[in-house]
Each structure stands twice: as structure tokens, then as C-alpha cells.
Design a protein around this motif. Structure first.
Motif, short mmCIF file in Angstrom:
data_model
loop_
_atom_site.label_atom_id
_atom_site.label_comp_id
_atom_site.label_asym_id
_atom_site.label_seq_id
_atom_site.Cartn_x
_atom_site.Cartn_y
_atom_site.Cartn_z
N LEU E 3 -31.57 -5.06 -12.90
CA LEU E 3 -31.26 -6.23 -12.08
C LEU E 3 -31.40 -5.89 -10.62
O LEU E 3 -31.14 -4.75 -10.21
CB LEU E 3 -29.82 -6.67 -12.31
N GLY E 4 -31.72 -6.89 -9.79
CA GLY E 4 -31.74 -6.67 -8.36
C GLY E 4 -31.84 -7.98 -7.61
O GLY E 4 -32.02 -9.04 -8.21
N THR E 5 -31.70 -7.89 -6.30
CA THR E 5 -31.84 -9.06 -5.45
C THR E 5 -32.95 -8.80 -4.44
O THR E 5 -33.04 -7.70 -3.87
CB THR E 5 -30.52 -9.36 -4.71
N VAL E 6 -33.80 -9.81 -4.24
CA VAL E 6 -34.89 -9.69 -3.26
C VAL E 6 -34.29 -9.71 -1.86
O VAL E 6 -33.57 -10.65 -1.51
CB VAL E 6 -35.90 -10.83 -3.41
N ILE E 47 -44.52 -14.14 -9.77
CA ILE E 47 -43.92 -15.35 -10.34
C ILE E 47 -43.19 -16.18 -9.28
O ILE E 47 -42.44 -17.08 -9.62
CB ILE E 47 -42.96 -14.99 -11.49
N GLY E 48 -43.40 -15.86 -8.01
CA GLY E 48 -42.84 -16.70 -6.95
C GLY E 48 -41.41 -16.42 -6.58
O GLY E 48 -40.69 -17.31 -6.12
N ALA E 49 -40.95 -15.17 -6.73
CA ALA E 49 -39.59 -14.84 -6.31
C ALA E 49 -39.52 -14.87 -4.78
O ALA E 49 -40.51 -14.59 -4.09
CB ALA E 49 -39.22 -13.44 -6.82
N GLY E 50 -38.32 -15.19 -4.27
CA GLY E 50 -38.15 -15.26 -2.82
C GLY E 50 -36.87 -14.60 -2.38
O GLY E 50 -36.06 -14.15 -3.21
N PHE E 51 -36.66 -14.58 -1.07
CA PHE E 51 -35.50 -13.92 -0.50
C PHE E 51 -34.20 -14.42 -1.16
O PHE E 51 -33.96 -15.62 -1.25
CB PHE E 51 -35.44 -14.13 1.01
N GLY E 52 -33.34 -13.51 -1.60
CA GLY E 52 -32.05 -13.86 -2.17
C GLY E 52 -32.09 -14.10 -3.68
O GLY E 52 -31.03 -14.20 -4.30
N ASP E 53 -33.27 -14.22 -4.25
CA ASP E 53 -33.35 -14.43 -5.70
C ASP E 53 -32.87 -13.19 -6.45
O ASP E 53 -33.15 -12.06 -6.04
CB ASP E 53 -34.79 -14.73 -6.14
N ARG E 54 -32.20 -13.46 -7.55
CA ARG E 54 -31.78 -12.38 -8.43
C ARG E 54 -32.87 -12.22 -9.49
O ARG E 54 -33.21 -13.18 -10.19
CB ARG E 54 -30.46 -12.75 -9.09
N VAL E 55 -33.36 -10.99 -9.62
CA VAL E 55 -34.55 -10.78 -10.44
C VAL E 55 -34.37 -9.65 -11.45
O VAL E 55 -33.49 -8.81 -11.33
CB VAL E 55 -35.77 -10.44 -9.54
N LEU E 56 -35.24 -9.69 -12.47
CA LEU E 56 -35.39 -8.62 -13.45
C LEU E 56 -36.61 -7.82 -13.06
O LEU E 56 -37.69 -8.39 -12.87
CB LEU E 56 -35.66 -9.21 -14.83
N VAL E 57 -36.49 -6.49 -13.00
CA VAL E 57 -37.61 -5.67 -12.57
C VAL E 57 -37.93 -4.60 -13.61
O VAL E 57 -37.02 -3.94 -14.13
CB VAL E 57 -37.30 -4.98 -11.23
N THR E 58 -39.21 -4.45 -13.90
CA THR E 58 -39.69 -3.34 -14.73
C THR E 58 -40.19 -2.25 -13.81
O THR E 58 -40.99 -2.51 -12.91
CB THR E 58 -40.83 -3.81 -15.65
N ASP E 75 -45.87 0.64 -9.55
CA ASP E 75 -44.81 1.20 -10.38
C ASP E 75 -43.55 0.34 -10.43
O ASP E 75 -42.50 0.81 -10.89
CB ASP E 75 -44.48 2.63 -9.94
N ALA E 76 -43.63 -0.91 -9.98
CA ALA E 76 -42.50 -1.83 -10.12
C ALA E 76 -43.01 -3.25 -10.08
O ALA E 76 -43.85 -3.59 -9.24
CB ALA E 76 -41.48 -1.60 -9.00
N LEU E 77 -42.51 -4.08 -11.00
CA LEU E 77 -42.97 -5.46 -11.14
C LEU E 77 -41.77 -6.36 -11.41
O LEU E 77 -40.96 -6.07 -12.30
CB LEU E 77 -43.96 -5.56 -12.32
N ILE E 78 -41.69 -7.45 -10.65
CA ILE E 78 -40.66 -8.46 -10.94
C ILE E 78 -41.14 -9.25 -12.14
O ILE E 78 -42.18 -9.90 -12.09
CB ILE E 78 -40.43 -9.37 -9.71
N ILE E 79 -40.38 -9.17 -13.26
CA ILE E 79 -40.84 -9.84 -14.48
C ILE E 79 -40.10 -11.13 -14.77
O ILE E 79 -40.52 -11.92 -15.61
CB ILE E 79 -40.74 -8.92 -15.72
N GLY E 80 -38.97 -11.38 -14.07
CA GLY E 80 -38.24 -12.62 -14.31
C GLY E 80 -37.26 -12.94 -13.20
O GLY E 80 -36.83 -12.04 -12.48
N ILE E 81 -36.98 -14.23 -13.05
CA ILE E 81 -35.93 -14.66 -12.12
C ILE E 81 -34.73 -15.05 -12.97
O ILE E 81 -34.83 -15.89 -13.86
CB ILE E 81 -36.42 -15.84 -11.24
#
Lengths: 96, 96, 96, 96, 96
Positions: E3-6, E47-58, E75-81
Motif C-alpha cells: 500500500l502507499g499514497t501518491v 491507470i490515472g492515479a493522482g496526488f493523494g490517491d491511495r494505491v496498490l503497488v507491485t 521496477d515498480a508499477l501502480i496496479i490499483g487505486i
């Protein structure tokens, strides 16, 4: 890649079939000033590194890219023997 | 690769289909002097390692290179049973 | 592989196209005696694991080997639900 | 990917055959505010990075994806030279 | 996955050819309760993540599995919001 010094050997007669004939060396990881950092690990060597040599090591599954026909189950490979290093200290604040 | 000692087994009847028949062993990672270092993990064994054996382990996705037809979802593989080790202490300064 | 216990779920409607339909579970990594070790992470489950189940997890890019046609961008996969564990304590010196 | 600053070079005449001609640079990893974090490592550079440049680095076996014909045994690649960074501090509690 | 936040963006005009057009975002890794854990890193977003979004990262080389034609050096990809999270605290002893 990571710097290190060859500090020993490991022998294993019984092993995965594909690995027969490979040389396994212990490597102590180091910083550019030769300070030890972290625990020693075992790397495959194909370029003739020996005890005391300073080497460049690739870790992780990229180590298996050494073989073209077939990827082997190895996770560290000595890719070079270091001739020289030129490092300047960064002029920034270190995290405390 | 990493040194370790086999300290146990784990059994899982319900698992990913491709993994049926594989043997899963607990391995305690160690330094060359057999000091434990880090937490135990689980590795696949195909070469007949048993409790108390000192082994060489490949970690990460390179472990999956053991199978030629199809890469399996495993991240640690026992690749050898250690016969002997020869390590000399590096004559350098350790980081404090 | 690593032991852990399923402690929750995460849902994401907007995601990479290839991942539609996959189930994402939170896993708390553990030692064999069920002590928690490290931070929880998120793993894909295809074998029906549920809250409280003790599971075996493959981490890193080998997790993507679950799919034969196409490798997916996932870095953790639940590969088994643990039936039983048999671990004996190593009779050696721990690092202090 | 990770931020870092190029702090030096390493030369190795004797190396794995496939790596002839590649440039190896030392990179000091950094946080967005340029605080150093962690130990320097060695990365391959193909885009002309030089001493003092702030760079984006891919680590692990994905670094080997730079070459289309054949995957090389490298585990870090400079993929970009940073023009600018825009980071806002998260308004949440830090772990103590 | 993690988990992380942009928390920001990074721009690099000069980069590896294959990466032209990709969006690079800073992500602060977090625990399920949004506590920050570890250092921020840079992930590719499609997938269009933006500042403050909570995301799933591989993270790791599996991030490169996003592209079918050719694996990229990322070596890192946001796979989901993340829509929602449901985590219960494990009823076990924490390591001290």
C-alpha cells in the motif's frame, strides 16, 4: 551491482543437476573504501576470480542471465574483477 | 546464494496445482561459522536434503529456473548440500 | 517462501486490466511459532484462503509464474494453506 | 525506481563477455530532499549520465530488460536523468 | 503488493528510449492504518492515479509484466487505486 572481496570457497557434491561444474565463492560485500557492509554470500564465478580479488557482483535473478541456452537457479554472479574505482564524496547532508 | 541449515518441514494439502509433489523445508540462514542470521524461510528441495543438513539456497525468482518446461511460483530452492567451506577473515576494517 | 496469516482484504475497482477478477488479501508474515515478523503485505489468492488461515506465500516476480499464458504484474501469491509445521530449534549460537 | 546521485566510476577489464563496452557508475541513493539513504551501488549507464547528475535507477532483474536481443547479468540501470521533482509531505502520522 | 499514497511526480527528459511517455510518481509506502513505513520510491502509473490517491503497488521485476510485447526496465508499477480495506488485528504475540 555490488562491490565485494572474495573470501573463500564452498563445495557441494550433491546439487541440482544443472549446476555441475560451476565454481562457488564466498564474497564479503564492501563499500568503495573497502569497509565491510552486510553478511557474506555465495556467488558463481566464471571469470577466474580468486581469494582476495575485489569483484563486481550481480545479485538476484539477473545473475541467471549469464547462460544463454537455459536459465540456471543461481542468484549471484561475479561479473567483473575490479581494476580501479574513482568515487567522490557527495557534498550533502547524511541522514542521522 | 546463501548458507543455511534445514530445521523442519511444512505441509500444505491445498495448494497451487503446479506445486503438487514438491517438498517444502524450513531453512535457518547462517554465516560461514554457523551463526544464525535472519529469520527462517521455506525452500523447495529436490536433491534429498534432510533435517540438520547444511545447504546452499538460491532465493528469489531464479529459484524457479529449476524447471525447464514451466516456471513455478517458488522463491527459494535448495541447490546443494554443503561438503566443506573454506573462508578466511578479511583483513579490513568493519563498519561500526 | 514465507509463512503468514491472512488478516484482511483490499478492494480496488480501478486497476491494471489484466488483474480483473483476482482476489487480494493482506498477509501478516510470521515465524514458525506464529510470532509476527515484519509489516503486512498484499498477496493474490487463487486457492480459497480466508481470514485467519495460515498460508505459504511466494514473494517477488516468481509470484507471476502462476499464469501460464501471460505473466501478470503481481509480486506476492498465496501458494498453499498450511496443514502442519514441524520445526526443531537449531543447537547453535545466535548472533547477538 | 529510486533517486540517486552519480558519485563515481568503476573499471573492470576482466569481466563476463556480454558486458564489454558497458559503463558502470557508482550511485548514492537519495530521498527527494537529496538526503543520502543507504549504501552506494553500481549501475549501468547508457544515456550519458555523469558525475553529480541526479538520476532515476531501476534495480533488480528488470534492469536487464534494457536489451532486447538478450538479457544481460546486470541488476541496476540508470533509466533517466532527473529534470525536476515535485513532492508534497504526506499529512499523516509517521511510525516512531 | 504494497500500500502507499501518491505524494509527487518526477520528470526526466533524457531517459532510456523505451520509457518515453510513461508517467513516474512518488509513492510513500504505508501500513493499512496509513502509517508511513520506509522511504518513498518511484512507480510507473498507467491507470490515472493522482496526488493523494491511495494505491496498490507491485515492486520488483514483475512490474515489467505490464507490457505484453516487450518487458521494460521498470521496477515498480501502480496496479490499483484502493477503494477500501478491511483488516483485523491478529490475536498473537508481536516480536519485541
Amino acid at each position: 551491482m555490488q562491490l565485494g572481496t572474495v573470501i573463500g570457497n564452498v563445495w557441494a557434491t550433491r546439487k541440482e543437476d544443472d549446476l555441475t561444474g560451476l565454481k562457488f565463492l564466498f564474497v564479503q560485500p564492501e563499500l568503495p573504501d573497502r569497509t565491510s557492509v552486510g553478511d557474506p554470500f555465495i556467488a558463481v564465478d566464471r571469470i577466474g576470480a580468486g581469494f582476495g580479488d575485489r569483484v563486481l557482483v550481480t545479485r538476484g535473478s539477473a545473475a541467471a542471465n549469464m547462460s544463454i541456452e537455459q536459465n540456471l537457479p543461481i542468484d549471484a554472479l561475479i561479473i567483473g574483477i575490479v581494476d580501479s574505482i574513482d568515487v567522490e564524496r557527495k557534498e550533502v547532508n547524511e541522514r542521522e
